[in-house]
Design a protein around this motif. Structure first.
Motif, mmCIF file in Angstrom:
data_model
loop_
_atom_site.group_PDB
_atom_site.id
_atom_site.type_symbol
_atom_site.label_atom_id
_atom_site.label_comp_id
_atom_site.label_asym_id
_atom_site.label_seq_id
_atom_site.Cartn_x
_atom_site.Cartn_y
_atom_site.Cartn_z
ATOM 1 N N HIS A 363 10.003 -2.467 44.657
ATOM 2 C CA HIS A 363 9.261 -1.477 45.437
ATOM 3 C C HIS A 363 9.275 -0.195 44.616
ATOM 4 O O HIS A 363 10.329 0.411 44.418
ATOM 5 C CB HIS A 363 9.917 -1.246 46.801
ATOM 6 N N LEU A 364 8.116 0.237 44.157
ATOM 7 C CA LEU A 364 8.056 1.343 43.215
ATOM 8 C C LEU A 364 6.840 2.204 43.486
ATOM 9 O O LEU A 364 5.725 1.693 43.652
ATOM 10 C CB LEU A 364 7.980 0.797 41.776
ATOM 11 N N GLY A 365 7.034 3.517 43.551
ATOM 12 C CA GLY A 365 5.897 4.417 43.619
ATOM 13 C C GLY A 365 6.168 5.671 44.418
ATOM 14 O O GLY A 365 7.171 5.792 45.124
ATOM 15 N N TYR A 366 5.245 6.612 44.279
ATOM 16 C CA TYR A 366 5.317 7.847 45.066
ATOM 17 C C TYR A 366 5.052 7.544 46.534
ATOM 18 O O TYR A 366 4.352 6.587 46.883
ATOM 19 C CB TYR A 366 4.271 8.839 44.575
ATOM 20 N N ARG A 367 5.624 8.394 47.387
ATOM 21 C CA ARG A 367 5.454 8.242 48.829
ATOM 22 C C ARG A 367 5.148 9.601 49.461
ATOM 23 O O ARG A 367 5.735 10.620 49.101
ATOM 24 C CB ARG A 367 6.723 7.661 49.476
ATOM 25 N N ARG A 368 4.206 9.587 50.414
ATOM 26 C CA ARG A 368 3.959 10.749 51.262
ATOM 27 C C ARG A 368 4.252 10.317 52.687
ATOM 28 O O ARG A 368 3.687 9.323 53.166
ATOM 29 C CB ARG A 368 2.537 11.252 51.126
ATOM 30 N N ALA A 369 5.125 11.049 53.343
ATOM 31 C CA ALA A 369 5.582 10.659 54.684
ATOM 32 C C ALA A 369 5.300 11.777 55.689
ATOM 33 O O ALA A 369 5.581 12.944 55.414
ATOM 34 C CB ALA A 369 7.076 10.358 54.657
ATOM 35 N N ARG A 370 4.757 11.403 56.853
ATOM 36 C CA ARG A 370 4.631 12.335 57.975
ATOM 37 C C ARG A 370 5.657 11.935 59.013
ATOM 38 O O ARG A 370 5.645 10.816 59.527
ATOM 39 C CB ARG A 370 3.229 12.299 58.583
ATOM 40 N N LEU A 371 6.590 12.848 59.303
ATOM 41 C CA LEU A 371 7.725 12.529 60.157
ATOM 42 C C LEU A 371 7.292 12.307 61.609
ATOM 43 O O LEU A 371 6.592 13.131 62.195
ATOM 44 C CB LEU A 371 8.764 13.637 60.086
ATOM 45 N N LEU A 372 7.748 11.194 62.168
ATOM 46 C CA LEU A 372 7.539 10.903 63.593
ATOM 47 C C LEU A 372 8.722 11.372 64.424
ATOM 48 O O LEU A 372 8.630 11.444 65.655
ATOM 49 C CB LEU A 372 7.336 9.397 63.783
ATOM 50 N N SER A 373 9.820 11.656 63.763
ATOM 51 C CA SER A 373 11.033 12.191 64.387
ATOM 52 C C SER A 373 11.635 13.199 63.421
ATOM 53 O O SER A 373 11.348 13.155 62.220
ATOM 54 C CB SER A 373 12.051 11.079 64.672
ATOM 55 N N LEU A 395 15.386 -7.669 55.775
ATOM 56 C CA LEU A 395 15.469 -8.839 56.649
ATOM 57 C C LEU A 395 15.192 -8.452 58.097
ATOM 58 O O LEU A 395 14.592 -9.220 58.848
ATOM 59 C CB LEU A 395 16.857 -9.478 56.543
ATOM 60 N N SER A 396 15.630 -7.270 58.490
ATOM 61 C CA SER A 396 15.427 -6.793 59.862
ATOM 62 C C SER A 396 15.436 -5.271 59.864
ATOM 63 O O SER A 396 16.246 -4.644 59.171
ATOM 64 C CB SER A 396 16.524 -7.329 60.786
ATOM 65 N N GLN A 397 14.513 -4.682 60.629
ATOM 66 C CA GLN A 397 14.439 -3.232 60.766
ATOM 67 C C GLN A 397 14.021 -2.928 62.214
ATOM 68 O O GLN A 397 12.888 -2.565 62.487
ATOM 69 C CB GLN A 397 13.433 -2.657 59.764
ATOM 70 N N PRO A 398 14.940 -3.074 63.186
ATOM 71 C CA PRO A 398 14.569 -3.048 64.600
ATOM 72 C C PRO A 398 14.434 -1.656 65.215
ATOM 73 O O PRO A 398 13.910 -1.531 66.327
ATOM 74 C CB PRO A 398 15.723 -3.803 65.263
ATOM 75 N N ASP A 399 14.883 -0.616 64.527
ATOM 76 C CA ASP A 399 14.889 0.721 65.124
ATOM 77 C C ASP A 399 13.511 1.374 65.057
ATOM 78 O O ASP A 399 12.604 0.908 64.355
ATOM 79 C CB ASP A 399 15.913 1.607 64.414
ATOM 80 N N ALA A 400 13.374 2.483 65.766
ATOM 81 C CA ALA A 400 12.117 3.225 65.775
ATOM 82 C C ALA A 400 11.800 3.736 64.378
ATOM 83 O O ALA A 400 12.704 4.171 63.652
ATOM 84 C CB ALA A 400 12.219 4.395 66.755
ATOM 85 N N PRO A 401 10.528 3.693 63.962
ATOM 86 C CA PRO A 401 10.183 4.201 62.627
ATOM 87 C C PRO A 401 10.395 5.704 62.541
ATOM 88 O O PRO A 401 10.162 6.437 63.506
ATOM 89 C CB PRO A 401 8.705 3.841 62.483
ATOM 90 N N LEU A 402 10.843 6.144 61.384
ATOM 91 C CA LEU A 402 11.081 7.568 61.177
ATOM 92 C C LEU A 402 9.806 8.302 60.790
ATOM 93 O O LEU A 402 9.619 9.462 61.139
ATOM 94 C CB LEU A 402 12.123 7.760 60.069
ATOM 95 N N ALA A 403 8.905 7.621 60.075
ATOM 96 C CA ALA A 403 7.733 8.312 59.541
ATOM 97 C C ALA A 403 6.575 7.346 59.331
ATOM 98 O O ALA A 403 6.768 6.126 59.259
ATOM 99 C CB ALA A 403 8.087 8.986 58.214
ATOM 100 N N GLU A 404 5.394 7.910 59.250
ATOM 101 C CA GLU A 404 4.248 7.186 58.721
ATOM 102 C C GLU A 404 4.264 7.414 57.216
ATOM 103 O O GLU A 404 4.239 8.550 56.747
ATOM 104 C CB GLU A 404 2.948 7.726 59.309
ATOM 105 N N VAL A 405 4.312 6.329 56.436
ATOM 106 C CA VAL A 405 4.517 6.453 54.996
ATOM 107 C C VAL A 405 3.311 5.875 54.260
ATOM 108 O O VAL A 405 2.859 4.758 54.562
ATOM 109 C CB VAL A 405 5.812 5.738 54.555
ATOM 110 N N LEU A 406 2.794 6.637 53.307
ATOM 111 C CA LEU A 406 1.662 6.224 52.483
ATOM 112 C C LEU A 406 2.067 6.249 51.017
ATOM 113 O O LEU A 406 2.955 7.011 50.617
ATOM 114 C CB LEU A 406 0.473 7.165 52.683
ATOM 115 N N ASP A 407 1.411 5.432 50.200
ATOM 116 C CA ASP A 407 1.637 5.516 48.764
ATOM 117 C C ASP A 407 0.727 6.591 48.171
ATOM 118 O O ASP A 407 0.012 7.296 48.894
ATOM 119 C CB ASP A 407 1.456 4.151 48.092
ATOM 120 N N ALA A 408 0.722 6.712 46.854
ATOM 121 C CA ALA A 408 -0.018 7.794 46.217
ATOM 122 C C ALA A 408 -1.520 7.687 46.411
ATOM 123 O O ALA A 408 -2.233 8.692 46.313
ATOM 124 C CB ALA A 408 0.308 7.827 44.728
ATOM 125 N N GLU A 409 -2.013 6.486 46.707
ATOM 126 C CA GLU A 409 -3.447 6.304 46.899
ATOM 127 C C GLU A 409 -3.842 6.287 48.366
ATOM 128 O O GLU A 409 -4.989 6.012 48.702
ATOM 129 C CB GLU A 409 -3.895 5.015 46.210
#
Length: 435
Positions: A363-373, A395-409
């Protein structure tokens, strides 16, 4: 307060693996030995190379990232004192992302254009001779705002090989600043995220001394120093905000991937940082926030799982105060981490995240995140810029998402991070707040 850059130069290459790190470390050591107060930099989102830079010259190195850093944050890094700056490029000179970010596309060339620093290109000439001139000429002419001042030939096979390369480059009007003979003993050990960390190198001081001696024998150091240029004003600086006033920061071989510019900005803003070592089974010290950076927890998963003081102290801390983990730190906050051999290790259990290295995927690349919390130091709705680089699989990620995450494009990234009560985590490493 208006800031100006220190005159400098950039060590770059047409591609990764051409030998620019060897040249960079040798050059930094030579300059330091000659009494030059050198200011080292790393272009792009790299948290391993800056530690090598510091070992080479005794000065802290900072990242310069045109995709993640807007002008004010770049200005803060470039305003550091020194007689001469030397920046190590990343990948090839013009390599970056397709979509520009805060100040550019993340390429080394952007940093040259912004600072006015000329570029010295390290060219691996193994496998060709006169063709090196065509490659160098292409680099020189590709962007008018980037000044390619000369080349250092690397992995030269023989005096005849060097002569052929030099003649072609001379005909093309490109200065040759040195020629390094082929040697197999001047490489740094690597693992999957790049170089082994500086603190883990078995004999780093001897290695850097060898690089410096190699450069002194084969490179025109006086000509390199004379190339340093730039010094343009870059306007007002802007600091990255700290996550809290008093920060407990995990810091050891398992948790070492923290950008130097962030720690410096936190301290400059008045925050206090209290390091502790999970590998030494130390609990987080009394603070307002606990921050677990990335690193190589998968290499130490058994020790971390049995670090009862650390884990119990972390759980107690999280009952009343915020805890945040980045990448490896995020994994340690989860339920379990499975190492490359397939053995699962129980982690802190403060988040439901389960990860594995038994099935590797990059998993490689820039990230832009808008915080949901909220994230320590940042409110819900704020946008952040960062970078993700790891080989783990969720394998599992059951908690609420922290952010909406986009790559550089602008494509959606499924690794959203997560939140549970006072605990947050992300797979991306924070670089800066997005304007």
């Amino acid at each position: 307060m208006s800031r100006a850059t220190v005159p400098g130069l950039i060590v770059s290459a047409p591609r990764s693996g051409a030998g620019k790190t060897t040249v960079m470390l040798g050059l930094l050591r030579c300059l330091a030995e000659d009494g030059v107060k050198v200011r080292p930099y790393k272009c792009g989102p790299d948290y391993i190379d800056p530690a090598f830079h510091r070992a080479a010259c005794g000065e802290a190195s900072r990242n310069l990232d045109s995709w993640a850093m807007e002008a004010g944050i770049l200005a803060d890094q470039l305003a550091l004192p020194g007689e001469m700056a030397v920046a190590e490029g990343s990948m090839g000179l013009f390599d970056g992302v397709a979509t520009p970010g805060a100040s550019g596309n993340g390429s080394t060339a952007d940093i040259s254009a912004i600072t006015g620093w000329p570029v010295v290109v390290v060219m691996d000439v193994s496998g060709h001779a006169q063709t090196v001139a065509a490659l160098a000429l292409g680099l020189k002419q590709f962007r008018p705002d980037v000044h390619v001042a000369g080349v250092i030939l690397n992995r030269v096979a023989s005096p005849r090989h060097e002569r052929l390369c030099r003649l072609a480059l001379d005909d093309a009007g490109i200065a040759v600043l040195g020629a390094l003979p082929r040697r197999g003993d001047l490489t740094l050990p690597e693992r999957h995220l790049g170089l082994v960390q500086a603190v883990e190198h078995p004999d780093l001081e001897v290695a850097i001394a060898c690089y410096a001696a190699f450069l002194r024998a084969h490179v025109d150091l006086a000509a390199l120093r004379a190339l340093a240029a730039g010094g343009m004003p870059l306007g007002m600086s802007r600091l990255c905000r700290p996550p809290a006033q008093r920060i407990a920061l995990a810091q050891d071989a398992a948790f070492s991937f923290t950008y130097p510019h962030l720690l410096a900005a936190w301290r400059a803003a008045g925050a206090e940082i209290f390091p502790f070592s999970p590998l030494a089974d130390e609990p987080p010290p009394d603070a307002d926030c606990c921050w677990l950076p990335g690193g190589y927890p998968e290499l130490h998963a058994g020790r971390l799982a049995s670090a009862h003081n650390f884990l119990s102290g972390l759980r107690q801390f999280a009952k009343s105060r915020p805890v945040h983990g980045e990448c490896g730190g995020y994994m340690v906050l989860g339920e379990s981490l499975t190492d490359a051999s397939g053995q699962a290790h129980r982690m802190a259990g403060l988040l439901g995240l389960e990860t594995t290295y038994a099935s590797r995927r990059m998993h490689l690349g820039y990230r832009r995140a808008r915080l949901l919390s909220p994230l320590p130091g940042y409110d819900c709705g704020q946008s952040l810029r960062g970078h993700e680089f790891h080989y783990s699989t969720i394998l599992s990620q059951p908690d609420a998402p922290l952010a909406e995450v986009l790559d550089a494009e602008g494509n959606t990234v499924p690794e959203t991070g997560s939140r549970r009560e006072n605990v947050t985590g992300t797979f991306f490493h924070l670089i800066a707040e997005a304007a």
